[in-house]
Enzyme design. Structure first.
Site, short mmCIF file in Angstrom:
data_model
loop_
_atom_site.label_atom_id
_atom_site.label_comp_id
_atom_site.label_asym_id
_atom_site.label_seq_id
_atom_site.Cartn_x
_atom_site.Cartn_y
_atom_site.Cartn_z
N ASP A 30 -33.54 39.01 -18.12
CA ASP A 30 -33.35 37.57 -18.30
C ASP A 30 -34.67 36.85 -18.03
O ASP A 30 -35.40 37.17 -17.07
CB ASP A 30 -32.25 37.06 -17.37
CG ASP A 30 -31.75 35.68 -17.78
OD1 ASP A 30 -30.61 35.59 -18.24
OD2 ASP A 30 -32.52 34.70 -17.63
N HIS A 100 -22.94 38.05 -24.40
CA HIS A 100 -23.84 38.83 -23.55
C HIS A 100 -23.22 39.01 -22.19
O HIS A 100 -22.53 38.12 -21.69
CB HIS A 100 -25.22 38.17 -23.43
CG HIS A 100 -25.17 36.71 -23.05
ND1 HIS A 100 -24.86 35.73 -23.97
CD2 HIS A 100 -25.39 36.08 -21.89
CE1 HIS A 100 -24.88 34.54 -23.38
NE2 HIS A 100 -25.19 34.72 -22.11
P1 AMP Z 1 -25.57 31.95 -20.62
O1 AMP Z 1 -25.97 30.66 -19.96
O2 AMP Z 1 -24.47 32.69 -19.93
O3 AMP Z 1 -25.32 31.75 -22.09
O4 AMP Z 1 -26.82 32.91 -20.47
C1 AMP Z 1 -27.94 32.81 -21.30
C2 AMP Z 1 -29.08 33.47 -20.56
O5 AMP Z 1 -30.11 33.71 -21.49
C3 AMP Z 1 -29.67 32.62 -19.44
O6 AMP Z 1 -29.55 33.31 -18.20
C4 AMP Z 1 -31.12 32.44 -19.87
O7 AMP Z 1 -32.02 32.47 -18.78
C5 AMP Z 1 -31.32 33.62 -20.79
N1 AMP Z 1 -32.37 33.47 -21.80
C6 AMP Z 1 -32.59 32.40 -22.61
N2 AMP Z 1 -33.62 32.66 -23.43
C7 AMP Z 1 -34.06 33.91 -23.14
C8 AMP Z 1 -35.10 34.73 -23.64
N3 AMP Z 1 -35.92 34.35 -24.63
N4 AMP Z 1 -35.27 35.97 -23.10
C9 AMP Z 1 -34.48 36.38 -22.10
N5 AMP Z 1 -33.46 35.66 -21.57
C10 AMP Z 1 -33.26 34.44 -22.09
#
Ligand code: AMP
Length: 114
Positions: A30, A100
């Protein structure tokens, strides 16, 4: 470039810190980690959330869980414990509309979640 961030990562159009890739599932760290281990385990197929899963996707769901289990072992957090979370929709705080699992570990966590 696809409109979905996690589809773009799965397609190799956006870089990520990958820790696993197979024909069904990818996993990467993440970008904003909430624990020493914070890995996202993501199906290659665009599925909006756990609410959208159907029986034909049972193999995808099973692989997501199995890969999470293997990554927890690789991260050395099995004995200390870990959490697998999937947010569904607005009230849960889902910010990326592509299913995810969050694999979180390496620190003690409170319950209930905020
Ligand atoms: P959610 O809020 O459950 O939809 O989780 C989305 C997650 O994606 C969050 O924890 C973000 O920090 C993570 N995230 C967003 N963009 C990226 C990225 N480019 N690479 C890795 N993680 C990401």
């Amino acid at each position: 470039m696809t409109a979905c961030l996690f589809c773009s990562i799965a397609a190799g159009e956006v870089s990520a810190s990958f820790v696993h890739q197979d024909e069904l599932v990818i996993a990467f760290r993440d970008i904003n980690p909430q624990a020493p281990t914070h890995i996202l385990v993501v199906p290659r197929e665009h599925i909006v959330s756990a609410a959208e899963l159907s029986a034909v996707q049972d193999p995808v769901w099973a692989r997501l869980l199995h890969v999470s289990q293997q990554l927890a072992a690789a991260e050395g957090i099995v004995e200390s414990g870990y959490r697998i979370v999937t947010n569904v929709g607005r009230d849960a705080g889902q910010s990326v509309s592509h299913l995810h699992l969050h694999l979180l570990g390496g620190r003690a966590m409170s319950w209930p979640p905020g």
